[in-house]
Design a protein around this motif. Sequence first.
Motif, PDB file in Angstrom:
ATOM      1  N   LYS A  13      53.473  75.122  -0.160  1.00 28.87           N
ATOM      2  CA  LYS A  13      52.931  74.681   1.125  1.00 28.87           C
ATOM      3  C   LYS A  13      53.062  75.746   2.213  1.00 28.87           C
ATOM      4  CE  LYS A  13      55.587  71.099   1.505  1.00 28.87           C
ATOM      5  NZ  LYS A  13      56.404  71.316   0.298  1.00 28.87           N
ATOM      6  N   ALA A  17      49.998  77.578   4.008  1.00 32.34           N
ATOM      7  CA  ALA A  17      49.807  77.279   5.426  1.00 32.34           C
ATOM      8  C   ALA A  17      49.815  78.560   6.266  1.00 32.34           C
ATOM      9  CB  ALA A  17      50.905  76.324   5.905  1.00 32.34           C
ATOM     10  N   TYR A  28      50.932  78.500  13.033  1.00 35.17           N
ATOM     11  CA  TYR A  28      51.572  77.926  11.850  1.00 35.17           C
ATOM     12  C   TYR A  28      52.875  77.237  12.251  1.00 35.17           C
ATOM     13  CZ  TYR A  28      54.576  77.769   7.750  1.00 35.17           C
ATOM     14  OH  TYR A  28      55.446  77.359   6.785  1.00 35.17           O
ATOM     15  N   VAL A 122      48.286  74.666  11.878  1.00 36.58           N
ATOM     16  CA  VAL A 122      48.409  74.337  10.462  1.00 36.58           C
ATOM     17  C   VAL A 122      49.859  73.936  10.287  1.00 36.58           C
ATOM     18  CG1 VAL A 122      48.179  75.099   8.082  1.00 36.58           C
ATOM     19  CG2 VAL A 122      46.737  76.118   9.855  1.00 36.58           C
ATOM     20  N   ASP A 124      52.834  72.082   7.744  1.00 33.93           N
ATOM     21  CA  ASP A 124      53.136  71.605   6.395  1.00 33.93           C
ATOM     22  C   ASP A 124      54.484  70.915   6.365  1.00 33.93           C
ATOM     23  OD1 ASP A 124      55.236  73.649   4.811  1.00 33.93           O
ATOM     24  OD2 ASP A 124      54.188  74.583   6.473  1.00 33.93           O
TER      25      ASP A 124
END
Length: 216
Positions: A13, A17, A28, A122, A124
């Motif tokens: 992940k 990401a 991120y 993004v 995760d």
Amino acid sequence: MNIAIDGPAGAGKSTIAKRIAKKLGYIYVDTGAMYRAMALYFIRSGVGADDTAAIDSGCENADISIEYRNGEQAVILNGEDVTGLLRTEEVGNMASATSVNGNVRKKLVQLQQKLAATNDVVMDGRDIGTVVLPGAEVKVFLTASSAVRAKRRYDELVAKGETPDITKIEADIRERDERDMTREISPLRQAEDATLIDSSYMTIDEVVDAVVDLLP
């Protein structure tokens, strides 16, 4: 624009990401790193994984923030950059055990939602698409077999000069999967509107392209 990537430990992940964020120019947000920072705080404080009272009070004393340096995330714990200290097995197991605590999750989720409300991100983790960002425009559930995930972790540790036991690594992964999926608060599960991607036999670039192709 929010992209939510969920999945079990070792599915890739964070790697995916980061690549997607860099490719799209998004921020991120590694939520796992935030939980690991909290876990590191508990370890340093001598708090046991099952000491609920100490974990509750620890939440009040641990200040965790995120800074971005050249597009990369730096996790700051009480003024110290601890980014390089978060990937040990000890910290990972403590994070999995303490992330079920309601106060731990409440504090960190608030920070995550604030970031997502004002930035293209993004993110995760284990419950991004189901709990943290239920309104995310793109949701992905990224997985891989436990054997593949164990081999990836084994290679990562060997590259650091360690001599890990791959059998124990896979056993730990299976145990963590069970714990994450059966915990009472925000269990690991695929959101109904998430796209399932099994990365067991895919390259990093193939996974990145598969996620980017989901953008509206």
